[in-house]
Structures are given as structure tokens and as C-alpha cells.
Design a protein around this motif. Structure first.
Motif, PDB file in Angstrom:
ATOM      1  N   GLU A 184      77.583  28.646  29.418  1.00 25.74           N
ATOM      2  CA  GLU A 184      77.584  30.103  29.553  1.00 25.74           C
ATOM      3  C   GLU A 184      77.119  30.757  28.253  1.00 25.74           C
ATOM      4  OE1 GLU A 184      78.299  32.365  31.985  1.00 25.74           O
ATOM      5  OE2 GLU A 184      78.361  34.138  30.700  1.00 25.74           O
ATOM      6  N   MET A 185      77.607  30.278  27.131  1.00 25.02           N
ATOM      7  CA  MET A 185      77.242  30.911  25.863  1.00 25.02           C
ATOM      8  C   MET A 185      75.771  30.694  25.558  1.00 25.02           C
ATOM      9  SD  MET A 185      79.048  28.868  22.739  1.00 25.02           S
ATOM     10  CE  MET A 185      78.144  27.673  21.753  1.00 25.02           C
ATOM     11  N   ALA A 237      73.434  30.361  27.911  1.00 28.68           N
ATOM     12  CA  ALA A 237      72.720  31.228  28.854  1.00 28.68           C
ATOM     13  C   ALA A 237      72.714  32.667  28.340  1.00 28.68           C
ATOM     14  CB  ALA A 237      73.362  31.153  30.238  1.00 28.68           C
ATOM     15  N   GLU A 238      73.834  33.106  27.790  1.00 22.71           N
ATOM     16  CA  GLU A 238      73.882  34.466  27.241  1.00 22.71           C
ATOM     17  C   GLU A 238      72.944  34.602  26.041  1.00 22.71           C
ATOM     18  OE1 GLU A 238      77.885  35.888  26.561  1.00 22.71           O
ATOM     19  OE2 GLU A 238      78.590  35.201  28.511  1.00 22.71           O
ATOM     20  N   ALA A 239      72.988  33.620  25.152  1.00 25.69           N
ATOM     21  CA  ALA A 239      72.163  33.690  23.941  1.00 25.69           C
ATOM     22  C   ALA A 239      70.670  33.642  24.288  1.00 25.69           C
ATOM     23  CB  ALA A 239      72.530  32.554  22.993  1.00 25.69           C
ATOM     24  N   THR A 247      69.192  34.372  27.135  1.00 22.84           N
ATOM     25  CA  THR A 247      68.743  35.535  27.889  1.00 22.84           C
ATOM     26  C   THR A 247      68.664  36.753  26.970  1.00 22.84           C
ATOM     27  OG1 THR A 247      69.844  34.563  29.804  1.00 22.84           O
ATOM     28  CG2 THR A 247      69.142  36.851  30.017  1.00 22.84           C
ATOM     29  N   LEU A 248      69.562  36.827  26.016  1.00 19.41           N
ATOM     30  CA  LEU A 248      69.462  37.886  25.005  1.00 19.41           C
ATOM     31  C   LEU A 248      68.138  37.757  24.268  1.00 19.41           C
ATOM     32  CD1 LEU A 248      71.138  40.177  23.565  1.00 19.41           C
ATOM     33  CD2 LEU A 248      71.704  38.457  21.845  1.00 19.41           C
ATOM     34  N   ARG A 266      82.282  33.409  36.252  1.00 15.52           N
ATOM     35  CA  ARG A 266      80.856  33.118  36.436  1.00 15.52           C
ATOM     36  C   ARG A 266      80.659  32.174  37.618  1.00 15.52           C
ATOM     37  NH1 ARG A 266      77.115  35.870  35.204  1.00 15.52           N
ATOM     38  NH2 ARG A 266      77.543  35.921  32.978  1.00 15.52           N
ATOM     39  N   VAL A 318      73.741  34.748  34.806  1.00 13.04           N
ATOM     40  CA  VAL A 318      73.537  35.542  33.588  1.00 13.04           C
ATOM     41  C   VAL A 318      72.250  36.357  33.701  1.00 13.04           C
ATOM     42  CG1 VAL A 318      73.063  35.383  31.109  1.00 13.04           C
ATOM     43  CG2 VAL A 318      74.873  33.987  32.115  1.00 13.04           C
ATOM     44  N   GLU A 334      70.635  37.366  36.445  1.00 15.26           N
ATOM     45  CA  GLU A 334      70.707  38.455  37.436  1.00 15.26           C
ATOM     46  C   GLU A 334      71.503  39.631  36.904  1.00 15.26           C
ATOM     47  OE1 GLU A 334      71.804  37.501  41.428  1.00 15.26           O
ATOM     48  OE2 GLU A 334      69.977  36.322  41.761  1.00 15.26           O
ATOM     49  N   ASP A 335      72.587  39.343  36.204  1.00 11.36           N
ATOM     50  CA  ASP A 335      73.353  40.442  35.613  1.00 11.36           C
ATOM     51  C   ASP A 335      72.514  41.217  34.597  1.00 11.36           C
ATOM     52  OD1 ASP A 335      75.554  39.899  37.090  1.00 11.36           O
ATOM     53  OD2 ASP A 335      76.774  39.112  35.465  1.00 11.36           O
ATOM     54  N   ALA A 336      71.558  40.516  33.998  1.00 15.10           N
ATOM     55  CA  ALA A 336      70.696  41.156  33.011  1.00 15.10           C
ATOM     56  C   ALA A 336      69.485  41.811  33.659  1.00 15.10           C
ATOM     57  CB  ALA A 336      70.241  40.132  31.977  1.00 15.10           C
ATOM     58  N   GLY A 337      69.430  41.744  34.990  1.00 15.32           N
ATOM     59  CA  GLY A 337      68.358  42.414  35.715  1.00 15.32           C
ATOM     60  C   GLY A 337      67.036  41.665  35.683  1.00 15.32           C
TER      61      GLY A 337
END
Lengths: 295, 295, 295, 295
Positions: free
Chosen positions: D185-186, D188-190, D192-193, D267, D289, D291-294
């Protein structure tokens, strides 16, 4: 001759408030970024101004009702800002939803300029503004509150005094908006849980909003959330997100962890990321909950 | 001769409900884990039973109001359980806060035994139970609901029908409890935010609970949370945590992500971990928010 | 005569980097808020400057390694800022951990001033800085990267090019710091879960950091977290919180929900609220997890 | 004549482990829900059994590698369960990923039956199982660990002893799985950021997994997450969710709040709700991650 009041910001809220002041016999010096909005007031009790400074000149009271901290700060300290013209002792009645830090900063600047600042944020939707039914939270100097009171009484049903700090009323406003959006999220979760278990969202909403939660917030937003009623757009998701950011920022500056504020901030940030910024925040929240639930 | 009703569970809620039935002229066959509680009813309209089975024998209605799913299941299907004795067509009125899955399972077992099950969870604190002011949610078979109605009318101010599924009413109860604890957490966050900014928790609570949030939940819990009024212990944190677990579990079985349910579950789990399980849940939630805020 | 380089910021990281440049034969023009720190370099290869502008005068390269966006912005555009004196074509090598927005803004301002800006944030603790073992992330103009390369090679073990955008390297730095603090939180949760189940925190940490997670982050922080080794203070919780805020803000401006960034932000905000800002962030995170677990 | 071992569960992991034992000269009595899987072992060193009890008869060791607590409990205590036939002193080597509570319960039942239970969960993907490269965590009775050691040494590269409690090794396994999914998860967040800021996901992944995070988990999953490589399906999201549920449940029973465990549970629950249960968990997490980020 009518008493003049300066007025900046003819959004959904501001326009109704301006009309009420005019109806009560005041002449308004109005500035609005989109100037054509001033004409829509349709009265000769208005002077159209080209800058905040012009609106603030020669009036005992100047009301601001603008979209956010940045616009307010620019209106106050910018090149054509009200601090350029506001007369000694005049009161800037600051009714926008802004951070307490901005109120504190502006209160200092006004004091340095020899005039006065009063945080006066309001609760109520545009219909409430039109009906003079707003709840107006104030905080700041005692005399200033007393002096501004007659004006505020024309705009709302109640004026609540949250003490002497320049930004106290803004804290209350932010806390209240946080509670509203948290209530929306929690209803969306509860109703969608019901839906996924074969129950009627609307029946569940009706039950709660007529019993334990029989308050305006749960009745109005509850019906909209239960019915997935996303049109017409009343309050945009991007404005809701702005309010969530204010709450989050205040949680930071106050050194105050707020798990539910985190959750609603994430919900509205997700709505923005998904491109729903212009959609009603009932959709921003409700549809977000539904999509996460796969429906 | 008085009509007999079976009754299992003399906790804070059950004891008040039992008294109301006695006052309305019924004779109760009562079972309670702590048998001495039965004597406290102080009336000869009661038969003290040694097992759930004994309480369920030869009655048209058997009410259960016990602490959780496990106790209810044991009361029903255990060695001395009610399924051993409940007569044909008798109705088990199941008023505990339990998961819908348990209701569905028990409904099947009762049907196999030739008798009937009715999920009938309630909203209201012990005072409401004593005053026959409960809101009673029911779901299940139509005829069963009709048959049980006269009994339920003696216990609450309203009976709300949530349709035919065996566990639907339990979903509503869990959703409602979730909304209550979410409201408590959100108030605690809002009031503590206000406190950290120099405002009066109580004034903020009073303002909201008399305007946008003028509903019972916000008035009663709002006052307690604002005043950090943690005594006397009304509803224990461990019971609140039990309800949070039910909500979380339902979110799992319903495949339904609920961020705010997560937040309140964490809050109450933290309260348990910190050793506050026996303290009022107003403390479990409110003190948790305060400690995280360093106050 | 030695080549001169401007240098601003003698914190734990900056001091080691400055020494390495001196050892490599450069003469530094150094500005530091606390001027006495400059003397501690103990060499005559240093000119002590009274302002950032003085440090930036007549050098081909100016390195900044300061605490945050605000200090950097003030160092650049303030009254005694480097933009006042930086010569044409000189390169501002910006190595602080800051938001990409600040890099973009400064890149524009430097371009307007006829000189150049290069985002060059680094990974590595002070020991790595001393040993020239930093990983240096760069992004921006190609020629600028080429020109600055010889200087950067003296400071780190590797220079990684993240493309042409002014703030890209800062995004990588923020993402990396986020991953580090997320790893710390996740280890603290895992080890405390083990502890609550009667296992040895240290054995669990050793196992993971020698198998699936055999990377520096898990070895160094894992040992400290497992051993609740909170002294001496290496990296303060308030600096960790600053980095968490940067990550959170970037998640906002990037319209990018980050649940784990939320969690670590909350953890460090709680540490600040509890008064642990000056304590090592291993304590800020690890003790927070333990206290929530009631131990 | 070859020594016989009982073996239950020929999933991806179990099949490879069974082959290794056969290759090492053992004869296996195998039970698998889908019996045809037994034939796929393609050797006469196998006896196909119709029940767990049959597989457990007359062997000194019985290995179970099944999907979850329920299947294991049924295999042990069900009608055709191993407790019916396991000979005195025989060892049940329990290698599935289950809750420590189930291990404790089974350890008691085995003791009552005069035989022995050993929790022996493993880390490693099917490839590692095939290559005898598993890390095997054990806990429980000393003599039992000693007796089972020769078998375990044939299956993995290392056997790590986590002490005397029946479920300790299961706690380690759950904690490790939690750390793996938290790392996913971390990342995927990093990543996608980074993507939302115009950077290459893959370059960022390569950088981190070759520097601060140069461990297997970050290398293998990092590449897959960065490349949005969701095919072929290795480990299903529904299995990841099962592990997240185990972690969450353990956090409850351990009275141990775990914010990041909450985040990964949400998640994966969202992935299930969106219908991705059969998809690889790299998709369940990474696509969630995104999809939440569009995007």
C-alpha cells in the motif's frame, strides 16, 4: 439620506444578505469580482465599486463575504484593498468562512490602521440567508461587537458571542462545518450499509431523522443522501473540500489529532481527484461511499 | 388468570421492560444469569426459572434481552436452551443488540422447531425503557410481527417495520449505534478543537445542540462530552466497543468499507487497551480524544 | 587559489557536507543563522558571512541545506537573500527537504534573475553525509544538472536524475520520507502486536530485517523501535512531523488520497500534541503506538 | 520401506512442499478437497486418502497446509478429522496461515488426544516453497520442535523458533503478512504520488528498491506495483483480504490499535466490494490507490 454600508462578495450567500440590508433601508457600496452581479441586485440603493477600497471608503461598516482566506486577504491588504480607504474606527464585519489565523492577522492590521475587525462567520444555507435566519457567530473586541450588532441583527436570527479572541468565531464555524460533513459521511455509510443488506435507504434515513437524529442537518442532508439526490448542485464538492482543508489545517495548528476530520478530508479529496469538484457535495460524499462499496 | 410471558435478561434495559409488562398485567417466567436479580423485581407476578428452557415453557411469547450474540445463541440452542421447550407457534421476541447473521440463523432454527423468531432490537436508554418510550425496530415474517405487536406496544412509543428479512432490524440497530458513537467522536473532536483554541467546550456544545444539531443525541451526549462528565457510569466503554465490533463485522460481511466506523472502532479499542473498559463510553471516547490532544 | 562555493545551513547534515567540500579543496562562503556554527568548521578555508546574499556573491555555485520551505524562501528572496547577489548563470544547488512548489517558484525567480536553480534533495543520515554516501536526487534543466554534477559527486555516492521538472526531485524526497516513516509506524505496530502476544520485540525485528525486509531502513530503525531505544535524539519528532506535513500537503496539491500518509501524519501530530516534539521520532512513533496499546 | 507422512492441502504452496518431501524419500498419505490434485503429484510414493482422518492414520507426522482457520478446524475436529486417527505422540505440523487462537485451541485438543500440535507457518511464495527456501516459524513445546525439525529442514532454508506458546509463530506470520501488505500500500501511494507529479513510477520504484528499501518485498512487489502488472494472478486479493482480516482480528483480541492495519484492511475490503476478489492483490491494492486518485 440612507446610511451607507460597504459590501464585498455577492455569492449565493452574500447576494441574499445584501438584499436584506437594502430592504432594511441601507445604501450599499458593493464590490464583486464579477461586476455584473452587482447589477442583478436591481436597485438604485447600490453604488457599483471598482475595487474593495472603493467599497470601503466613507462607511462606518464594511461587510465581506468572500470565498476563502486568500481572496479576503487580497481584498484587505492588496493594492485596491480596504485597508487603503477604511475610515478611522470603521468596522470590517468579516463573515466569510476562513481560518482563525487570518482573522487574527487582519485584526492586527486593522488595529494598526486605526479601524476595527470583527469575525462574524455564519451558519445557514442561502435560503436561510434570504430569510434572515442565519446564526451569526462573533468574537473579538466587546465594543466592536456592540457596535456591529444592529447590522448583524438584520441578517440573522441569532448572534452568538464566542468571546474576545479575534479568531474564536472562525474556530466555531470550522468546527461546525466539520460536524456537518462528518454527519453526511456517517449517514452515507449507514444508509449504504442498509442498502447492501436489502433495506430501503430512505426508510432508514426517515427513521433516524425523526427520532434520535431529528435535527435539520439530518433531515435535509439525510433525505438527499438517502435518495442519491445529486441535482441541482447546491454546495459544490470543491467548496466542501475547502472547508475540510480548513478543518485539517486547524487541527494541525491546534496540535489536535482529529481522526474523523481525516476521514472526511480524504473523502472530499477523493471526490476532487475523481473529477467531481463541481458536483454537489452530497454527491462527492455519497457517491464516494457507494463506489467504494461497489455499487 | 394472567397471561404468561417468558423473559430472559434482567440487565438495565431488561429489568425496566419486565416491570412494564408486569404492570400491564402479565405474569413473567424469568431467567437471568444472576438469579438474585429476579427477586429484585419484588412481585409475585414472577416465576423464577433455572434455565432459559424453563422460562420458555408453555408461553405464547418469550422475550430475550441479553448482552451479546454468544449469550443469545447459548440461551437458544444450549443444553437448557429455549428451543428445547418453546411450544409450537410461540414467538421468540429477540430484543438484544446482535448481528443480523445471528438473527437469520436463529430464525431458521426456530422454523425447524415449529415456532417463530422476531428480531426486535430497540433504541433508547434505560430511562426510555422505564418510560415505555423505546423505539422498537422489527423485521421478519408478517404474521409474526402482527402477533407480537400488542406486546411490543407495551414496551415502546413506536414500532417500526423494516421488512421481511430476519436480520433487517438488527442492521438498523447496528447502523444507529454506529451513528451514535460517530456523533460522540465527532463532538469530542469538535469540542476539544474549540478548547485548544481557548473557547468554552460547553458553549460550543450548547450552540450546536440548540441549532443545527438540536437532536437528543447531541443534547445529552453533547453536554456530557463538553463537561467531561464521566460519572456515574451509564453505558460502559466495553459495551460501546462491543457495538463497534458489531458494526465493523457487519461492514466486513456486507463488503462495505466504512471509514468512520473504522475510526470509532479504533477509538473504543484504544479505550479498552488503556484499561477503561469499565468506564462510561463518554470517557472512553472523550478522554481518548483529549489525551491524543495532549490535554 | 581555491574555487569558492557559497554554503548556507550548517545543521547536522549541512556541516558534514561543508567539511567534505573543504576537504576536497574548496573555499566556502558560509552563512548560518547561528553564526558560531561557522567557527566550528575550524579552518581558514571558510569565509563567515552575515547574510545569505553575502554567501552568494561571486560564486559559481551556492548550496542551501536549511530546515524548511520558509527558511529557504526567506534565504532566497528576503532582504539579504541570495537573489540580491547571485551572479549571472550561477547555480543555486537546493538540497533541503522542501515542497516541489517551492522549487518551482524559486526556479522561476532564479530564471528571472538570470541565474539557475537545481533541486537536489538527499537521502541519508548525518553519518552518510559525513561519509559522502548520500543519494542525491536531482531534477531540472539538463545543462544545470551537468554543470553541478562535479560538486554533487563530492557529496554523495550516487546522483539520480528525475527528469526536467523543477520540483520532481523534491517529490521523490517527500515520497521516500513518507515511506520511511510509514515503515517505522508499521514496524512499531507489528512489534507491539508481538509484544502483546508474549513474543520478543527484538527477535521479531531481527527475523524480519534479516529476511523479507533486509534493507537498511528496517535494520536501523527496526532495532531502535524494537528496543524502545529513544536516546540519544537523532532526528527529532518535530522534524518528522514537518516531513509528514510536506507529504500531506503534496497529497492535497496532487489531488491524491494517501491513507497511510494520513496515518503517519496523525501519529506524528499526536506526538507533537503530547509534547514529544524534541524527542527522537523513534520515540514519537514507537511510544505513541505503545501508549495506544496501553503499555 | 519409506517412512510415511500424512499431508493435507495441495494448494500452490502445499503441492510444492509435498513434492519436496517425496523427492527426499518419504511416502505421503495425502488428502485434498479436490482429490484430482493428488493424482497430479504423478508418483507412486503417494497414497490418495478420502478424508483427513485417513491421511493421519499410522504416521509419526501429519502436515496441514490449508486455506484458513475454518478448514483447518474442520480437518482436525470434524467427522473425518485427524483427531479421530492420529496415533499417540504423533505430531501435527500446522503450516497454514491461521490465527494464534486456533493454534491454541488445537494444541489443547491434541494434548487431550495424546498427540501433539506444532504451529509452523511459513514465509515465501510458491517458488520459494519449490526451492526449499521457505522461512519456517515455529512455536510450542520444545521436544515437539526438536522432533519435527528434520522434516521442516527439508522444506525451508531456515527454521526460526519463537518460543513456547502454541500460537506465537502464527502471530509472527500474521505480523509479517501485515507488513507485506502495508509495504504494498505504501509503495502504491508513493508511486502514484510520483505519477501524478509527472515522474516515472518505475524509476521511483527502482531507486527505492536499490537503495533504502533494497529488500525482496520492495523489489518484487515494487516492480509489479510500479508497472501496474496485474497478470498473471499470483496471490488473489481475496486471500490478501483474508490475511488482513486475520491481522485485524488479532489486533482486536490483542487489544492493540493498529492504524496501518486498518488502512490495508479497508483497501482490501474495498477491492472485494468492487468485485476484484479473484484478481491479484497487486491489482487489488494498486488499482484501488489509482482509482481513488482519479487515474
Amino acid at each position: 439620506m440612507k446610511t451607507k454600508i460597504g459590501f464585498i462578495g455577492l455569492g449565493n450567500m452574500g447576494a441574499s444578505m445584501a438584499k436584506n440590508l437594502i430592504d432594511s433601508g441601507y445604501h450599499l457600496q458593493v464590490y464583486n469580482r464579477t461586476l455584473s452581479k452587482v447589477d442583478e441586485l436591481g436597485t438604485d440603493s447600490v453604488t457599483k465599486c471598482q475595487s474593495p477600497a472603493e467599497a470601503a471608503a466613507n462607511v462606518p461598516f464594511l461587510i465581506t463575504m468572500v470565498s476563502d482566506d486568500e481572496v479576503l486577504r487580497e481584498s484587505a491588504v492588496g493594492d485596491g484593498g480596504i485597508l487603503k480607504t477604511l475610515q478611522p474606527n470603521a468596522v470590517h464585519i468579516s463573515m466569510s468562512t476562513i481560518s482563525p489565523g487570518t482573522s487574527e492577522e487582519l485584526a492586527r492590521l486593522h488595529e494598526q490602521s486605526g479601524n476595527r475587525y470583527l469575525a462574524s462567520p455564519v451558519f445557514g444555507r442561502p435560503e436561510a440567508a434570504a430569510a434572515r435566519k442565519l446564526w451569526i457567530c462573533v468574537s473579538g473586541d466587546e465594543q466592536t461587537k456592540t457596535d456591529a450588532r444592529p447590522i448583524l441583527d438584520l441578517l440573522g436570527q441569532e448572534v452568538i458571542d464566542f468571546g474576545p479572541s479575534a479568531g474564536g468565531a472562525n474556530v466555531v464555524k470550522i468546527a461546525g462545518n466539520f460536524m456537518i460533513m462528518a454527519s453526511m459521511e456517517m449517514m452515507a455509510e449507514a444508509f449504504t450499509l442498509a442498502e447492501k443488506n436489502g433495506l430501503s435507504r430512505m426508510q432508514v434515513a426517515d427513521f433516524f431523522s425523526s427520532t434520535l437524529f431529528n435535527a435539520p442537518i439530518f433531515q435535509s442532508y439525510g433525505k438527499a443522501l438517502a435518495g442519491k439526490q445529486y441535482q441541482p448542485v447546491g454546495f459544490k464538492s470543491k467548496l466542501g473540500y475547502k472547508d475540510a482543508r480548513l478543518a485539517f489545517k486547524l487541527s494541525q495548528t491546534s496540535e489536535m489529532p482529529m481522526p474523523i476530520a481525516n476521514a472526511v478530508h480524504s473523502r472530499l479529496l477523493t471526490a476532487i481527484a475523481k473529477g467531481w469538484g463541481e458536483n454537489d457535495w452530497v454527491e462527492g460524499i455519497g457517491r464516494g461511499v457507494s463506489e467504494d462499496a461497489g455499487i
